[in-house]
Motif scaffolding. Structure first.
Motif, PDB file in Angstrom:
ATOM      1  N   LYS A  57     106.500  59.111  15.622  1.00  0.00           N
ATOM      2  CA  LYS A  57     107.632  59.924  15.182  1.00  0.00           C
ATOM      3  C   LYS A  57     107.725  59.992  13.662  1.00  0.00           C
ATOM      4  O   LYS A  57     107.849  61.073  13.075  1.00  0.00           O
ATOM      5  N   ARG A  58     107.633  58.844  13.011  1.00  0.00           N
ATOM      6  CA  ARG A  58     107.773  58.836  11.558  1.00  0.00           C
ATOM      7  C   ARG A  58     106.538  59.417  10.873  1.00  0.00           C
ATOM      8  O   ARG A  58     106.631  60.006   9.800  1.00  0.00           O
ATOM      9  N   GLY A  59     105.375  59.255  11.510  1.00  0.00           N
ATOM     10  CA  GLY A  59     104.170  59.874  10.970  1.00  0.00           C
ATOM     11  C   GLY A  59     104.257  61.386  11.027  1.00  0.00           C
ATOM     12  O   GLY A  59     103.908  62.088  10.078  1.00  0.00           O
ATOM     13  N   MET A  97     112.679  63.361  24.435  1.00  0.00           N
ATOM     14  CA  MET A  97     111.836  64.397  23.843  1.00  0.00           C
ATOM     15  C   MET A  97     110.506  63.831  23.360  1.00  0.00           C
ATOM     16  O   MET A  97     109.440  64.427  23.568  1.00  0.00           O
ATOM     17  N   TYR A  98     110.559  62.652  22.717  1.00  0.00           N
ATOM     18  CA  TYR A  98     109.328  62.083  22.148  1.00  0.00           C
ATOM     19  C   TYR A  98     108.555  61.242  23.149  1.00  0.00           C
ATOM     20  O   TYR A  98     107.322  61.160  23.068  1.00  0.00           O
ATOM     21  N   TYR A  99     109.252  60.576  24.035  1.00  0.00           N
ATOM     22  CA  TYR A  99     108.556  59.810  25.082  1.00  0.00           C
ATOM     23  C   TYR A  99     109.184  60.123  26.427  1.00  0.00           C
ATOM     24  O   TYR A  99     110.356  59.869  26.632  1.00  0.00           O
ATOM     25  N   PRO A 100     108.365  60.730  27.306  1.00  0.00           N
ATOM     26  CA  PRO A 100     106.911  60.880  27.159  1.00  0.00           C
ATOM     27  C   PRO A 100     106.453  62.272  26.703  1.00  0.00           C
ATOM     28  O   PRO A 100     105.284  62.471  26.422  1.00  0.00           O
ATOM     29  N   VAL A 101     107.356  63.262  26.638  1.00  0.00           N
ATOM     30  CA  VAL A 101     106.934  64.663  26.554  1.00  0.00           C
ATOM     31  C   VAL A 101     106.140  64.987  25.293  1.00  0.00           C
ATOM     32  O   VAL A 101     104.963  65.368  25.349  1.00  0.00           O
ATOM     33  N   LEU A 102     106.774  64.865  24.119  1.00  0.00           N
ATOM     34  CA  LEU A 102     106.135  65.323  22.892  1.00  0.00           C
ATOM     35  C   LEU A 102     104.914  64.483  22.514  1.00  0.00           C
ATOM     36  O   LEU A 102     103.935  65.006  21.973  1.00  0.00           O
TER      37      LEU A 102
END
Length: 480
Positions: free
Chosen positions: A267-269, A15-20
């Motif tokens: 992600k954490r940011g 979900m976060y890499y690479p899409v989001l």
């Protein structure tokens, strides 16, 4: 449980890499270019606008709305989230957290401006709104508003509350009495009872007390971090060198992107400042301002306060201290070890107190935050008292679950649900972005004209100024 955690981690990674990451970066850069860097260009203007007060004292001011959204942003993510990013992703995560903060602040400006333009009027004259309302009115897609509201509810009532509960109980690992088998259970039961008591009608004094003490705690936390950095001032140059060298170690990033400093920093940011997620606009819509752009500018400050001040305080304090960072101490223990280099055992206690206050207000605040979504789903009427009691009882049970689940599961669930909100809100903001950008151009044009006249008045917005259909709006009409 191990199989479930593995599945959650795999979904989270894809979900976060690479899409989001691509969606967030493209949206942020697009808004930055279209607004000509509003987050930097009009930073000074934002500081001036924050002092604007509504004509009626009963209405919510721009500053009050910003404080509401800041309160929802400031929480365990500022301490544990940053620590986790550094321990698992590396020191370079701090740099990418900064970069994404600056880029994403333009998205925060757009979503809050849209929330102001399309806000609704209640019977008592106050205003409310958020993504569900600008999706319905501007995009004419009420079905998507429903989907967004569902994601908001499960994100805040389930994902974020489970994570806050886990983060709180993890701070007690620093003490000798901590037992992995029983301590999380005890803390989970206590938290569930306390949260249930507060949201089911009691505990108003507790909520009021924490609401007052948390801002004080936030300021003291920054001051304490500065003391830690001052005591380790000799390591500061090497610390910054490590942050930048790790951030640009693309060979290391390419070898494992999903677990790299780049992804963890983003992600954490995002978890901490929530820029573009679609949560802050719910608070932004409640403000009574003379121009929608005013609130958009003020909300930018909230993102900066969260990431560039509080998150950075945690990052620099930990890295300057020189204490060992590893997966074993990721989370609260890493921060407690760092602060203990100067304050000894009292440092660990201080972090525990800070986490208790931050986590508790987050737990309560998150449950109140979903009220707007529940009202929207209930055809814009408040749900029955019976329904709300059952709902809050379930939420209290979820708080207990959060205290006893593994760390990976807590973070993955929160990341996935938050990602779902962002997937809906950011593309919608891009589609409707022209409205916010036109409003910005109208604001800057009026501001220049007022300065030429030497007037101290503030720009006033009318829907017709940017060719909006007044029939679809509750505010900003010519007759108002």
């Amino acid at each position: 449980m191990n199989n479930i955690v593995e599945v959650l981690n795999n979904i989270d990674s894809v979900m976060y890499y690479p899409v989001l990451i691509i969606v967030m970066a493209v949206a942020g850069l697009y808004f930055t270019l279209r607004t000509k860097g509003v987050q930097i260009r009009l930073f000074g203007e934002a500081l001036n606008v924050i002092r604007e007060k509504p004509d009626d004292k009963n209405h919510v001011s721009s500053l009050q709305a910003m404080l509401v959204s800041t309160a929802s942003r400031v929480g365990t993510g500022n301490i544990v989230g940053v620590s986790t990013a550094i321990c698992l992703g590396g020191a370079g995560a701090v740099f990418w957290m900064w970069v994404m903060c600056i880029i994403a602040t333009s998205s925060a400006f757009v979503e809050s401006t849209l929330a102001q333009i399309y806000k609704r009027k209640s019977k008592d004259g106050s205003c409310f709104g958020g993504p569900a309302y600008y999706i319905e009115k501007a995009l004419h897609a009420p079905w998507l508003s429903v989907v967004f509201c569902v994601f908001l509810i499960v994100t805040y009532a389930v994902g974020f509350n489970m994570l806050a509960s886990y983060n709180l109980q993890s701070t007690f690992e620093a003490y000798s009495f901590y037992d992995k088998g029983t301590t999380p259970l005890v803390i989970g039961i206590f938290l569930a009872i306390l949260v249930g008591y507060c949201v089911l009608g009691g505990g108003k004094r507790i909520v009021k007390f924490t609401g007052v003490i948390v801002p004080v705690m936030g300021i003291s936390y920054v001051l304490v971090s500065l003391v830690i950095i001052a005591f380790h001032i000799k390591t500061v140059p090497a610390m910054f060198a490590m942050i930048f060298s790790d951030a640009f170690n693309f060979r290391s990033i390419a070898s494992g992107v999903a677990g790299s400093c780049l992804v963890y920093g983003i992600k954490r940011g995002l978890y901490s400042n929530e820029a573009g997620v679609g949560s802050a606009p719910n608070a932004s819509a409640s403000a009574k301002v003379s121009h929608p752009v005013s609130q958009g500018l003020v909300q930018m400050l909230s993102v900066y306060i969260d990431t560039l001040i509080l998150c950075t305080a945690t990052a620099l304090m930990c890295l300057a201290s020189g204490v060992e960072r590893s997966e074993a101490v990721s989370g609260a223990p890493y921060v407690q070890n760092a602060i203990s280099t100067v304050f000894g055992s009292a440092g660990a206690v201080y972090i525990t107190v800070a986490m208790v206050l931050f986590a508790f207000t987050t737990l309560i605040g998150n449950l109140y935050y979903v009220d707007n979504a529940l009202i929207y789903l209930n055809k814009k009427r408040e749900p029955s008292k019976v329904f709300m009691r059952i709902f809050h009882a379930l939420c209290a049970a979820i708080v207990f679950v959060g205290a006893v689940i593994p760390m990976d599961a807590a973070w993955a669930v929160a990341d996935i649900l938050m990602g779902g909100m962002t997937f809906i809100n950011l593309p919608v903001c891009v589609i409707l972005g022209k409205v916010a950008i036109d409003a910005l151009n109208d604001y800057t044009k009026q501001r220049k004209e007022l300065k030429k006249k030497g007037s101290s008045e503030t720009p006033v917005f009318l829907a017709k100024n940017i060719a909006l259909d007044e029939s679809e709006l509750d505010f900003w009409k010519s007759e108002n």
